[in-house]
Design a protein around this motif. Structure first.
Motif, mmCIF file in Angstrom:
data_model
loop_
_atom_site.group_PDB
_atom_site.id
_atom_site.type_symbol
_atom_site.label_atom_id
_atom_site.label_comp_id
_atom_site.label_asym_id
_atom_site.label_seq_id
_atom_site.Cartn_x
_atom_site.Cartn_y
_atom_site.Cartn_z
ATOM 1 N N ALA A 143 14.503 46.434 -39.236
ATOM 2 C CA ALA A 143 15.076 45.154 -38.793
ATOM 3 C C ALA A 143 14.923 44.080 -39.873
ATOM 4 N N ALA A 144 13.755 44.066 -40.545
ATOM 5 C CA ALA A 144 13.523 43.080 -41.607
ATOM 6 C C ALA A 144 14.481 43.311 -42.777
ATOM 7 N N LYS A 145 14.662 44.574 -43.132
ATOM 8 C CA LYS A 145 15.564 44.891 -44.249
ATOM 9 C C LYS A 145 17.004 44.519 -43.915
ATOM 10 N N HIS A 146 17.443 44.842 -42.713
ATOM 11 C CA HIS A 146 18.817 44.529 -42.310
ATOM 12 C C HIS A 146 19.028 43.020 -42.201
ATOM 13 N N TYR A 147 18.005 42.322 -41.725
ATOM 14 C CA TYR A 147 18.060 40.862 -41.693
ATOM 15 C C TYR A 147 18.281 40.314 -43.106
ATOM 16 N N ASP A 148 17.535 40.824 -44.064
ATOM 17 C CA ASP A 148 17.635 40.339 -45.449
ATOM 18 C C ASP A 148 18.992 40.659 -46.065
ATOM 19 N N ILE A 149 19.502 41.872 -45.823
ATOM 20 C CA ILE A 149 20.789 42.280 -46.408
ATOM 21 C C ILE A 149 21.906 41.366 -45.915
ATOM 22 N N CYS A 150 21.960 41.145 -44.601
ATOM 23 C CA CYS A 150 23.035 40.305 -44.044
ATOM 24 C C CYS A 150 22.849 38.836 -44.417
ATOM 25 N N SER A 151 21.598 38.375 -44.441
ATOM 26 C CA SER A 151 21.336 36.972 -44.799
ATOM 27 C C SER A 151 21.753 36.670 -46.226
ATOM 28 N N LYS A 152 21.472 37.594 -47.123
ATOM 29 C CA LYS A 152 21.816 37.366 -48.536
ATOM 30 C C LYS A 152 23.316 37.258 -48.743
ATOM 31 N N MET A 153 24.096 37.959 -47.920
ATOM 32 C CA MET A 153 25.555 37.852 -48.023
ATOM 33 C C MET A 153 26.006 36.438 -47.675
ATOM 34 N N LEU A 154 25.386 35.849 -46.648
ATOM 35 C CA LEU A 154 25.733 34.473 -46.289
ATOM 36 C C LEU A 154 25.195 33.480 -47.320
ATOM 37 N N GLU A 155 23.965 33.695 -47.734
ATOM 38 C CA GLU A 155 23.343 32.775 -48.694
ATOM 39 C C GLU A 155 24.123 32.730 -50.012
ATOM 40 N N LYS A 156 24.674 33.872 -50.407
ATOM 41 C CA LYS A 156 25.464 33.931 -51.643
ATOM 42 C C LYS A 156 26.682 33.016 -51.563
ATOM 43 N N GLU A 157 27.141 32.751 -50.329
ATOM 44 C CA GLU A 157 28.306 31.874 -50.117
ATOM 45 C C GLU A 157 27.861 30.468 -49.698
ATOM 46 N N ASN A 158 26.544 30.195 -49.841
ATOM 47 C CA ASN A 158 25.977 28.902 -49.454
ATOM 48 C C ASN A 158 26.134 28.617 -47.963
ATOM 49 N N LEU A 159 25.975 29.689 -47.155
ATOM 50 C CA LEU A 159 26.066 29.577 -45.708
ATOM 51 C C LEU A 159 24.695 29.857 -45.092
ATOM 52 N N SER A 160 24.387 29.182 -44.004
ATOM 53 C CA SER A 160 23.063 29.301 -43.391
ATOM 54 C C SER A 160 22.959 30.531 -42.496
ATOM 55 N N SER A 161 21.711 30.967 -42.250
ATOM 56 C CA SER A 161 21.413 32.114 -41.397
ATOM 57 C C SER A 161 20.430 31.705 -40.308
ATOM 58 N N PRO A 162 20.389 32.450 -39.193
ATOM 59 C CA PRO A 162 19.363 32.186 -38.184
ATOM 60 C C PRO A 162 17.969 32.434 -38.753
ATOM 61 N N SER A 163 16.990 31.707 -38.272
ATOM 62 C CA SER A 163 15.622 31.840 -38.760
ATOM 63 C C SER A 163 14.941 33.058 -38.154
ATOM 64 N N ILE A 164 13.879 33.525 -38.819
ATOM 65 C CA ILE A 164 13.052 34.573 -38.232
ATOM 66 C C ILE A 164 12.264 33.990 -37.060
ATOM 67 N N LEU A 165 11.874 34.860 -36.139
ATOM 68 C CA LEU A 165 11.200 34.410 -34.916
ATOM 69 C C LEU A 165 9.781 34.965 -34.806
ATOM 70 N N ASP A 166 9.276 35.536 -35.893
ATOM 71 C CA ASP A 166 7.970 36.214 -35.875
ATOM 72 C C ASP A 166 6.840 35.363 -35.279
ATOM 73 N N PRO A 167 6.791 34.051 -35.561
ATOM 74 C CA PRO A 167 5.675 33.257 -35.012
ATOM 75 C C PRO A 167 5.661 33.164 -33.492
ATOM 76 N N LEU A 168 6.726 33.604 -32.823
ATOM 77 C CA LEU A 168 6.785 33.526 -31.361
ATOM 78 C C LEU A 168 6.087 34.708 -30.687
ATOM 79 N N VAL A 169 5.504 35.631 -31.490
ATOM 80 C CA VAL A 169 4.722 36.734 -30.937
ATOM 81 C C VAL A 169 3.260 36.297 -30.847
ATOM 82 N N THR A 170 2.626 36.552 -29.712
ATOM 83 C CA THR A 170 1.209 36.213 -29.561
ATOM 84 C C THR A 170 0.342 37.258 -30.270
ATOM 85 N N THR A 171 -0.965 37.093 -30.201
ATOM 86 C CA THR A 171 -1.885 38.051 -30.841
ATOM 87 C C THR A 171 -2.436 39.063 -29.841
ATOM 88 N N SER A 172 -1.873 39.135 -28.655
ATOM 89 C CA SER A 172 -2.373 40.061 -27.633
ATOM 90 C C SER A 172 -2.216 41.518 -28.078
#
Length: 340
Positions: free
Chosen positions: A227-256
């Protein structure tokens, strides 16, 4: 959800398949949402989760009524044995909205594809109600995401100055020569797949923390990397065109590290999510014309397909993968006939 049953005509293969899938998916969602509802603190988000849980229970009961009327064996699906609502929360309240956005998109796809294939009037009514109710839910989720300031909008692009037609084969270029900017449909699906991978990665982080089987834990950790790799691949395609991407949500996981769900449910959940990713990538591929974009989706599809197969094998090894309705095995029947 009250359905007037039609007993004059048997369920065809499409009707059996979609009803079975609806029962399985919503019995799973009911377990997940009941745990979320037990822990949600934000009262506005709680109302959305409550509505979603009510829908899943209605859908399960609707299928159950239809199957009982047809003397059709009820799937086992997922039960209270697969959830511990008293286990500590695994995700923040904010994530519950992202989760419902993801699962509602998946549900709309299932019900939307089902509806044109249904021929029995009562089954059409059922899936029409499923589709309408889920549409209301996703609107409620999106409104709450916007109200809370959590929503990530697709990038803005300029309005065209006039209607135009494609004049050169170079429109398809992606690696060499004159490469055009991404068109709106390509941006849309890249953005959607980035968001899906961000949500999926978040779930995988949580599941990897609470999985009991080492085999399941390793599977979730591998899925997180994908999932992290696919997120990066698709994000870089948008970033190359100076377009924004959705943020990562990792901090929304608790430590349980205390499992709220059975390994069976978590494995099946990720199998479903990655199977839907195949459909998402396939849809994106159909609406993309640039060669670099289509080539990327081809690679992503292959990797997800292999991951889903490995997950299915784990479920099979533990006797957890319920068999969908299938055609008669005529060769096996003929073989039995020879031995009688």
């Amino acid at each position: 959800m009250k359905i007037e049953l039609n007993t004059n005509k048997k369920l065809n293969s499409a009707e059996q398949a979609k009803l079975w899938a609806t029962y399985m998916g919503n019995s799973m969602a009911s377990c997940v949402l009941s745990h979320m509802l037990h822990h949600v603190e934000d009262q506005e988000i709680k109302k959305v989760v409550e509505n979603a849980l009510i829908l899943t229970e209605q859908f399960v009961q609707g299928v159950k009524d239809l199957f009982i009327q047809e003397h059709y064996p009820l799937p086992i699906g997922f039960t209270q044995d697969d959830v511990n609502v008293r286990a500590p929360r695994l995700f923040a309240d904010e994530f519950y909205l992202y989760y419902l956005r993801y699962t509602s998109k998946a549900a709309l796809s299932i019900y939307g594809i089902a509806l044109p294939l249904m021929t029995r009037p009562d089954i059409r009514v059922f899936f029409t109600q499923c589709l309408n109710s889920t549409t209301k839910l996703i609107n409620q989720v999106n409104e709450m995401l916007s109200k809370k300031g959590f929503v990530a909008e697709a990038p803005y692009i300029p309005y065209p100055s006039q209607v135009d037609f494609i004049k050169k084969q170079s429109y398809l270029n992606g690696f060499l020569g004159d490469v055009r900017p991404l068109q709106a449909l390509e941006i849309t699906h890249l953005f959607d797949n980035i968001e899906n991978n961000a949500i999926s990665k978040c779930i995988l982080i949580g599941f990897s923390q609470v999985a009991q089987l080492d085999q399941a834990k390793s599977f979730f950790l591998r899925g997180k990397q994908i999932a992290a790799k696919h997120y990066d691949i698709c994000s870089k395609m948008l970033e190359k065109e100076n377009l924004s991407s959705p943020s990562i949500l990792d901090p929304l996981v608790t430590t349980s590290t205390i499992p709220p769900f059975s390994d069976k449910l978590m494995l099946a959940h990720k199998l479903d999510m990655f199977s839907m990713r195949i459909r998402g990538y396939g849809n994106a591929l159909a609406f993309s014309a640039r060669h670099d974009v289509t080539a990327a989706y081809g690679r992503l599809l292959l990797e997800v397909g292999n991951y889903v197969e490995d997950g299915a094998n784990i479920l099979i090894d533990h006797g957890w993968l319920e068999q969908p309705p299938q055609a008669a095995d005529r060769e096996a029947l003929a073989s039995v006939g020879r031995h009688e």
